[in-house]
Design an enzyme around this catalytic site. Sequence first.
Site, short mmCIF file in Angstrom:
data_model
loop_
_atom_site.label_atom_id
_atom_site.label_comp_id
_atom_site.label_asym_id
_atom_site.label_seq_id
_atom_site.Cartn_x
_atom_site.Cartn_y
_atom_site.Cartn_z
CE1 TYR A 273 -4.56 -1.76 5.09
CE2 TYR A 273 -3.26 0.26 4.63
CZ TYR A 273 -4.02 -1.20 4.02
OH TYR A 273 -4.07 -1.07 2.73
CB SER B 214 -0.48 0.53 1.27
OG SER B 214 -1.70 1.16 1.09
#
Length: 283
Positions: free
Chosen positions: A166, A153
């Site tokens: 995250y 990501s």
Amino acid sequence: MTAQPRTPDPIRGATVLITGGARGMGELFARRAVAGGARAIALWDVDEQTASALAARLSASGVDVRAYRVDISRQEEIVAGLARMREELGEPDVLVNNAGIVRGGVFWDNDPERDIELTMRVNTLAAMWLTREVLPAMISDTSRPKGILNIASAAGTLANPNMAVYAASKWAMIGWSDSVRLELRARGHRHIGVTTFCPSYISTGMFAGARGPLLTPIMTPQQATRAAWRGLVRGTPMVLRPWTVKLALALRGVLPTRVWDVVADKVFHVYSSMDHFTGRSGS
């Protein structure tokens, strides 16, 4: 002028393993594997019913597609899932580490087990465990090209408030993934490609409520999987999408931290992108 030889296609005739394969990007990756001429596809997911329904639909194409209920947050289930898959389909030639979860909010509100540990297990450790299990066979079989696609990501390239855990899981994914690529290359295992995909927000439902930073539209799953798949087929080491991910990474590298904080916050609105995050219900 002599044409350059094409990179061998790792998909045609391959056995492909996709984690998080029941829906969303996992489903789109499976459909691309079918279209690319894969011999067999294993869909791993905790949602066995949805994965089985998708496997039945895709099998109508003539490709052997099978669903496996595997909770990749548990190492013992990964080992057991691979044993079943090897018996039925053989060793995977292509691995797509796609499964992931997201937890938002300030770090100190995250539950140690339900949020912090589970995120690290699903987003990072599972890919490490699974890849470690399949790499020996990939290394020894030089008869065809192999491929590993790790879905990271843009959150793993820049700090972002309200997604600390995250971001940590994806920073770890990027560092591990590209290090493995270099290790394989240094030891001459050039038939194995490792691609790390770093997208900004994708409209899969996982990031419901999140707002794309300046000049960074939220990508559709179709756009994201197309870019990631192209990278896998070509053996591209790192794929960052959209272009603003590269821009932000470059600016963060040259600007002093406090200056970058102002730019990221007040100009690009990166630091407020998760302010209204709700996430997928039940995720």
